[in-house]
Scaffold this motif. Structure first.
Motif, mmCIF file in Angstrom:
data_model
loop_
_atom_site.group_PDB
_atom_site.id
_atom_site.type_symbol
_atom_site.label_atom_id
_atom_site.label_comp_id
_atom_site.label_asym_id
_atom_site.label_seq_id
_atom_site.Cartn_x
_atom_site.Cartn_y
_atom_site.Cartn_z
ATOM 1 N N ILE A 226 0.846 -1.187 0.000
ATOM 2 C CA ILE A 226 0.000 0.000 0.000
ATOM 3 C C ILE A 226 0.883 1.238 0.000
ATOM 4 C CG2 ILE A 226 -1.888 1.198 1.174
ATOM 5 C CD1 ILE A 226 -2.384 -1.489 2.687
ATOM 6 N N GLU A 227 0.932 1.952 -1.116
ATOM 7 C CA GLU A 227 1.769 3.138 -1.205
ATOM 8 C C GLU A 227 1.126 4.321 -0.476
ATOM 9 O OE1 GLU A 227 2.746 3.693 -5.363
ATOM 10 O OE2 GLU A 227 4.384 2.251 -5.155
ATOM 11 N N ASP A 228 1.889 5.402 -0.313
ATOM 12 C CA ASP A 228 1.416 6.553 0.474
ATOM 13 C C ASP A 228 0.131 7.150 -0.084
ATOM 14 O OD1 ASP A 228 3.552 6.240 2.170
ATOM 15 O OD2 ASP A 228 4.795 7.768 1.182
ATOM 16 N N ASP A 229 -0.051 7.075 -1.393
ATOM 17 C CA ASP A 229 -1.259 7.636 -2.009
ATOM 18 C C ASP A 229 -2.405 6.626 -2.070
ATOM 19 O OD1 ASP A 229 -0.286 5.915 -3.916
ATOM 20 O OD2 ASP A 229 -0.219 7.394 -5.539
ATOM 21 N N GLY A 230 -2.206 5.449 -1.454
ATOM 22 C CA GLY A 230 -3.234 4.421 -1.445
ATOM 23 C C GLY A 230 -3.159 3.441 -2.592
ATOM 24 N N ALA A 231 -2.254 3.667 -3.547
ATOM 25 C CA ALA A 231 -2.107 2.756 -4.679
ATOM 26 C C ALA A 231 -1.681 1.375 -4.191
ATOM 27 C CB ALA A 231 -1.094 3.306 -5.676
ATOM 28 N N LEU A 232 -2.114 0.346 -4.911
ATOM 29 C CA LEU A 232 -1.796 -1.038 -4.571
ATOM 30 C C LEU A 232 -0.851 -1.621 -5.610
ATOM 31 C CD1 LEU A 232 -5.411 -2.222 -3.659
ATOM 32 C CD2 LEU A 232 -3.590 -1.565 -2.065
ATOM 33 N N VAL A 233 0.326 -2.036 -5.163
ATOM 34 C CA VAL A 233 1.349 -2.581 -6.057
ATOM 35 C C VAL A 233 1.656 -4.021 -5.629
ATOM 36 C CG1 VAL A 233 3.711 -2.357 -6.898
ATOM 37 C CG2 VAL A 233 2.348 -0.307 -6.448
ATOM 38 N N PRO A 234 1.524 -4.996 -6.523
ATOM 39 C CA PRO A 234 1.831 -6.373 -6.146
ATOM 40 C C PRO A 234 3.330 -6.560 -5.921
ATOM 41 C CG PRO A 234 1.447 -6.228 -8.494
ATOM 42 C CD PRO A 234 1.132 -4.871 -7.941
ATOM 43 N N THR A 235 3.667 -7.241 -4.835
ATOM 44 C CA THR A 235 5.078 -7.437 -4.495
ATOM 45 C C THR A 235 5.489 -8.897 -4.428
ATOM 46 O OG1 THR A 235 4.411 -7.137 -2.188
ATOM 47 C CG2 THR A 235 5.425 -5.246 -3.292
ATOM 48 N N ALA A 236 4.535 -9.812 -4.299
ATOM 49 C CA ALA A 236 4.924 -11.216 -4.178
ATOM 50 C C ALA A 236 3.764 -12.138 -4.500
ATOM 51 C CB ALA A 236 5.431 -11.511 -2.769
ATOM 52 N N LEU A 237 4.094 -13.308 -5.060
ATOM 53 C CA LEU A 237 3.179 -14.437 -5.132
ATOM 54 C C LEU A 237 3.358 -15.227 -3.846
ATOM 55 C CD1 LEU A 237 3.966 -15.662 -8.772
ATOM 56 C CD2 LEU A 237 2.151 -14.090 -8.063
ATOM 57 N N LEU A 238 2.267 -15.593 -3.192
ATOM 58 C CA LEU A 238 2.324 -16.321 -1.935
ATOM 59 C C LEU A 238 1.837 -17.752 -2.155
ATOM 60 C CD1 LEU A 238 0.837 -13.613 0.456
ATOM 61 C CD2 LEU A 238 3.213 -13.935 -0.274
ATOM 62 N N MET A 239 2.524 -18.705 -1.532
ATOM 63 C CA MET A 239 2.216 -20.119 -1.733
ATOM 64 C C MET A 239 2.200 -20.862 -0.407
ATOM 65 S SD MET A 239 4.595 -20.854 -5.080
ATOM 66 C CE MET A 239 4.661 -19.645 -6.411
ATOM 67 N N GLY A 240 1.428 -21.930 -0.379
ATOM 68 C CA GLY A 240 1.367 -22.769 0.805
ATOM 69 C C GLY A 240 0.094 -22.547 1.604
#
Length: 232
Positions: free
Chosen positions: A39-53
């Motif tokens: 969650i960036e300061d302006d509220g933008a959503l940026v994907p950072t990882a694929l999660l598994m398990g």
């Protein structure tokens, strides 16, 4: 024609969740159980990882059931340190989103366990945390919720992927089955039924007038914000 991401974006729930992840050497890395967003300061959503398990998958079953399953998993695996944290593949490695998720590097060594401080970072959330949360908007039915997240990006450039819009409306996440998109053809009768069931669903671009309250677990859309109908 290019990939989904290059042509017209892709929907996280439809095109990423539960898809197989394959390395550049064609070896299977795993399955996408959730996606981490920053969650960036302006509220933008940026994907950072694929999660598994299982620690990534179980919470997607809902607040009550998912939380109970996650607690049970922790009790079963309490002797193994950090087993309550998901495995992570950096999103920068995503090269193509199609019938599977292709990475830019060979599979060996890409997976690593999420660190505790990263898991506790309030600037990070998961797609599974957002799907199904209530949407408050005077121009939408009262029981509207987030059905999916629409994302665009350039796979050859790190940090270029980003969430640009929400698919919102009554129903449940995943119930559209891709029939809101011309790129997902299917039987005409089934498409007609799904379009009718989701006739109140809309696409709302992120920006002014759209507030995602992560703490309250709801989305507030101001009156007058553009609500585009789903494509048929």
């Amino acid at each position: 024609m290019g990939t989904l991401a290059e042509r017209n974006g892709y929907d996280v729930g439809l095109h990423l969740l539960d898809r197989q992840v394959v390395g550049a050497d064609d070896r299977l890395v795993g399955k996408v159980d959730d996606v981490e967003l920053f969650i960036e300061d302006d509220g933008a959503l940026v994907p950072t990882a694929l999660l598994m398990g299982l620690p990534a998958l179980l919470p997607r079953f809902g607040r009550r059931l998912g939380a109970g399953l996650a607690r049970a998993h922790r009790l079963v695996r309490e002797a193994a340190a950090d087993q309550d944290l998901p495995l992570v593949v950096d999103f920068d490695l995503v090269e193509e989103v199609s019938s599977d998720v292709r990475l830019s590097q060979p599979a060996h060594g890409l997976l690593h366990r999420m660190a505790h401080d990263r898991a506790a970072d309030p600037r990070r959330c998961r797609v599974g945390d957002l799907l199904g949360i209530p949407v408050r908007c005077p121009n939408l039915p009262r029981r509207s919720k987030i059905l999916d997240l629409r994302m665009v990006g350039a796979p050859d450039g790190p940090g270029e992927h980003r969430v640009v819009a929400l698919l919102v409306g009554p129903g449940r996440p995943g119930a559209l089955f891709g029939y809101d998109r011309r790129s997902e053809p299917g039987p005409a009768v089934v498409a007609a039924v799904i379009h009718w069931l989701h006739r109140h669903a809309r696409i709302v671009e992120l920006g002014a007038g759209v507030e995602i309250d992560h703490e309250a677990q709801e989305v507030r859309i101001a009156e007058g914000t553009s609500l585009a109908p789903l494509r048929g």
